[in-house]
Design an enzyme around this catalytic site. Structure first.
Site, PDB file in Angstrom:
ATOM      1  N   TRP A 157       0.766  -1.201   0.002  1.00 36.41           N
ATOM      2  CA  TRP A 157      -0.018   0.008   0.084  1.00 36.41           C
ATOM      3  C   TRP A 157       0.879   1.347  -0.174  1.00 36.41           C
ATOM      4  O   TRP A 157       0.352   2.274   0.083  1.00 36.41           O
ATOM      5  CB  TRP A 157      -1.129  -0.072   1.082  1.00 36.41           C
ATOM      6  CG  TRP A 157      -2.195  -1.036   0.936  1.00 36.41           C
ATOM      7  CD1 TRP A 157      -2.651  -1.741  -0.077  1.00 36.41           C
ATOM      8  CD2 TRP A 157      -2.983  -1.428   2.043  1.00 36.41           C
ATOM      9  NE1 TRP A 157      -3.488  -2.333   0.012  1.00 36.41           N
ATOM     10  CE2 TRP A 157      -3.936  -2.377   1.508  1.00 36.41           C
ATOM     11  CE3 TRP A 157      -3.166  -1.132   3.407  1.00 36.41           C
ATOM     12  CZ2 TRP A 157      -4.806  -2.849   2.152  1.00 36.41           C
ATOM     13  CZ3 TRP A 157      -4.105  -1.878   4.198  1.00 36.41           C
ATOM     14  CH2 TRP A 157      -5.068  -2.812   3.316  1.00 36.41           C
ATOM     15  N   LYS A 158       2.233   1.062   0.202  1.00 33.92           N
ATOM     16  CA  LYS A 158       3.051   2.173   0.023  1.00 33.92           C
ATOM     17  C   LYS A 158       2.348   3.322   1.154  1.00 33.92           C
ATOM     18  O   LYS A 158       2.215   3.023   2.004  1.00 33.92           O
ATOM     19  CB  LYS A 158       3.222   2.842  -1.254  1.00 33.92           C
ATOM     20  CG  LYS A 158       3.410   1.547  -2.400  1.00 33.92           C
ATOM     21  CD  LYS A 158       4.057   2.041  -3.662  1.00 33.92           C
ATOM     22  CE  LYS A 158       4.070   0.888  -4.777  1.00 33.92           C
ATOM     23  NZ  LYS A 158       4.713   1.160  -5.850  1.00 33.92           N
TER      24      LYS A 158
ATOM     25  N   HIS B 205      12.606  -2.065  -1.840  1.00 34.40           N
ATOM     26  CA  HIS B 205      11.825  -1.867  -2.813  1.00 34.40           C
ATOM     27  C   HIS B 205      12.462  -0.658  -3.826  1.00 34.40           C
ATOM     28  O   HIS B 205      13.226  -0.227  -3.313  1.00 34.40           O
ATOM     29  CB  HIS B 205      10.350  -1.373  -2.226  1.00 34.40           C
ATOM     30  CG  HIS B 205       9.371  -1.218  -3.230  1.00 34.40           C
ATOM     31  ND1 HIS B 205       9.546   0.113  -4.122  1.00 34.40           N
ATOM     32  CD2 HIS B 205       8.437  -1.994  -3.713  1.00 34.40           C
ATOM     33  CE1 HIS B 205       8.372  -0.101  -4.963  1.00 34.40           C
ATOM     34  NE2 HIS B 205       7.734  -1.220  -4.566  1.00 34.40           N
TER      35      HIS B 205
ATOM     36  N   GLU C 274      10.957  -7.002  -9.740  1.00 35.31           N
ATOM     37  CA  GLU C 274      10.057  -5.874  -9.965  1.00 35.31           C
ATOM     38  C   GLU C 274      10.672  -4.955 -10.996  1.00 35.31           C
ATOM     39  O   GLU C 274      11.593  -4.282 -10.449  1.00 35.31           O
ATOM     40  CB  GLU C 274       9.734  -5.006  -8.674  1.00 35.31           C
ATOM     41  CG  GLU C 274       8.959  -5.830  -7.813  1.00 35.31           C
ATOM     42  CD  GLU C 274       7.945  -4.931  -7.039  1.00 35.31           C
ATOM     43  OE1 GLU C 274       6.551  -5.166  -7.221  1.00 35.31           O
ATOM     44  OE2 GLU C 274       8.665  -3.997  -6.367  1.00 35.31           O
TER      45      GLU C 274
ATOM     46  N   GLY D  23       4.034   0.800 -11.748  1.00 37.73           N
ATOM     47  CA  GLY D  23       3.032   1.809 -11.798  1.00 37.73           C
ATOM     48  C   GLY D  23       2.820   2.431 -13.134  1.00 37.73           C
ATOM     49  O   GLY D  23       2.453   3.658 -13.369  1.00 37.73           O
TER      50      GLY D  23
ATOM     51  N   SER E 122       2.714  -3.400 -12.106  1.00 36.27           N
ATOM     52  CA  SER E 122       1.720  -3.240 -12.912  1.00 36.27           C
ATOM     53  C   SER E 122       0.537  -4.417 -13.034  1.00 36.27           C
ATOM     54  O   SER E 122      -0.092  -4.623 -13.906  1.00 36.27           O
ATOM     55  CB  SER E 122       1.851  -2.704 -14.317  1.00 36.27           C
ATOM     56  OG  SER E 122       2.509  -1.487 -14.305  1.00 36.27           O
TER      57      SER E 122
ATOM     58  N   GLY F 242       0.902  -3.215  -6.244  1.00 35.49           N
ATOM     59  CA  GLY F 242       0.635  -1.605  -5.764  1.00 35.49           C
ATOM     60  C   GLY F 242      -0.605  -1.305  -6.171  1.00 35.49           C
ATOM     61  O   GLY F 242      -1.457  -1.637  -5.096  1.00 35.49           O
ATOM     62  N   GLY F 243      -0.796  -0.506  -7.015  1.00 26.86           N
ATOM     63  CA  GLY F 243      -2.033   0.158  -7.442  1.00 26.86           C
ATOM     64  C   GLY F 243      -3.104  -0.903  -7.361  1.00 26.86           C
ATOM     65  O   GLY F 243      -4.172  -0.445  -6.824  1.00 26.86           O
TER      66      GLY F 243
HETATM   67  P1  PGA Z   1       2.202  -1.472  -9.069  1.00 26.11           P
HETATM   68  O1  PGA Z   1       3.517  -1.417  -7.683  1.00 26.11           O
HETATM   69  O2  PGA Z   1       1.811  -2.631  -8.905  1.00 26.11           O
HETATM   70  O3  PGA Z   1       1.512  -0.212  -8.828  1.00 26.11           O
HETATM   71  O4  PGA Z   1       3.010  -1.248 -10.305  1.00 26.11           O
HETATM   72  C1  PGA Z   1       4.317  -2.415  -7.785  1.00 26.11           C
HETATM   73  C2  PGA Z   1       4.994  -2.291  -6.604  1.00 26.11           C
HETATM   74  O5  PGA Z   1       5.573  -1.255  -6.533  1.00 26.11           O
HETATM   75  O6  PGA Z   1       5.388  -3.316  -5.516  1.00 26.11           O
END
Ligand code: PGA
Length: 246
Positions: free
Chosen positions: A12-13, A99, A165, A171, A202, A223-224
């Site tokens: 969730w950053k 990360h 990643e 993102g 993504s 993430g998103g």
């Molecule tokens: P994202 O982020 O799914 O929004 O691309 C992945 C992450 O940063 O772990």
């Protein structure tokens, strides 16, 4: 395949306040998480960890918690830092380390990151170590060489997870081609045959079925698409279906 267990991790950053994290838990269908081979892990902000732990315990939800980072120091005069012991005590089982946002925006790199991994393991946490190349390295075909370099400090016997990643994929809505992802996974597997390897960058409900075709992949760091309960649960459902039919 050495490890059949799958992981679905929500990163969730700095996107959710504690109230928003609580709302997510109220809407997320925890009673439908019925596949014990898929480990669901939430990585909220530090400040939301204890309340989420209580919610998870009260609901007997099959969910575990990860921190998004930890200090490279054990304890003492490090204002603003959070130690692995604190994370363990608050109920985390995992911690994301290295990360790409920590690496590129906050200048973290090995050997600091390998120190964090070592401390986390010592404290009984399972590190989720993130690796991945920049767009420039990807475009020059240097991915495999770079991944090997990033992984050089780590032993294949470490009890940790690896999250591949690609930085250019985070993102952006872009994901690697099937061939490129296989090449990267093979390169990681050649040194870490027994380590779960996740993919991140993504991941969403539209592309997850393509990504699931990689036999050597043990899940996703998201993430998103982890921010909304329904889109995160859609990823779980896709993994669940694949797990039954795959
Ligand atoms: P994202 O982020 O799914 O929004 O691309 C992945 C992450 O940063 O772990």
């Amino acid at each position: 395949m050495p490890n059949r267990k799958q992981y679905l991790i929500a990163n969730w950053k700095m996107s959710k306040t504690t109230n928003q994290a609580i709302l997510f838990m109220q809407q997320f269908p925890v009673n439908s998480l019925n596949n014990s081979e898929i480990q669901v892990i939430l990585a909220p902000s530090y400040v939301s960890l204890s309340i989420l732990r209580d919610i998870i315990l009260t609901a007997s939800a099959p969910i575990t918690l990860a921190a998004q980072n930890c200090s490279s120091e054990e304890s003492g005069a490090y204002t603003g830092e959070v130690s692995v012991t604190m994370l363990r005590e608050i109920g985390c089982q995992y911690v994301i380390i290295g990360h790409s946002e920590r690496r590129t925006l906050f200048g973290e790199c090995e050997p600091m990151l390998s120190k964090k991994v070592e401390l986390a393991v010592k404290a009984g946490l399972i590190p989720i170590l993130c690796i991945g190349e920049s767009r420039e390295l990807y475009e020059t075909g240097a991915t495999v060489e770079y991944l090997k370099q990033q992984l050089a400090p780590y032993s294949s016997t470490l009890p940790f997870l690896l999250a591949y990643e690609p930085i250019w994929s985070i993102g952006t809505g872009l994901i690697p081609t099937r061939e490129d992802l296989s090449t990267a996974l093979d390169a990681i597997d050649s040194k870490f045959p027994d380590t779960p390897i996740l993919y991140g960058g993504s991941v969403n409900r539209k592309n997850i079925s393509d990504l699931l075709c990689h036999q050597r992949m043990n899940g996703f760091l998201v993430g998103g698409a982890s921010l909304e309960p329904d889109s995160f649960f859609a990823l779980y459902s896709a993994m669940n279906q694949n797990n039954h039919h795959g």
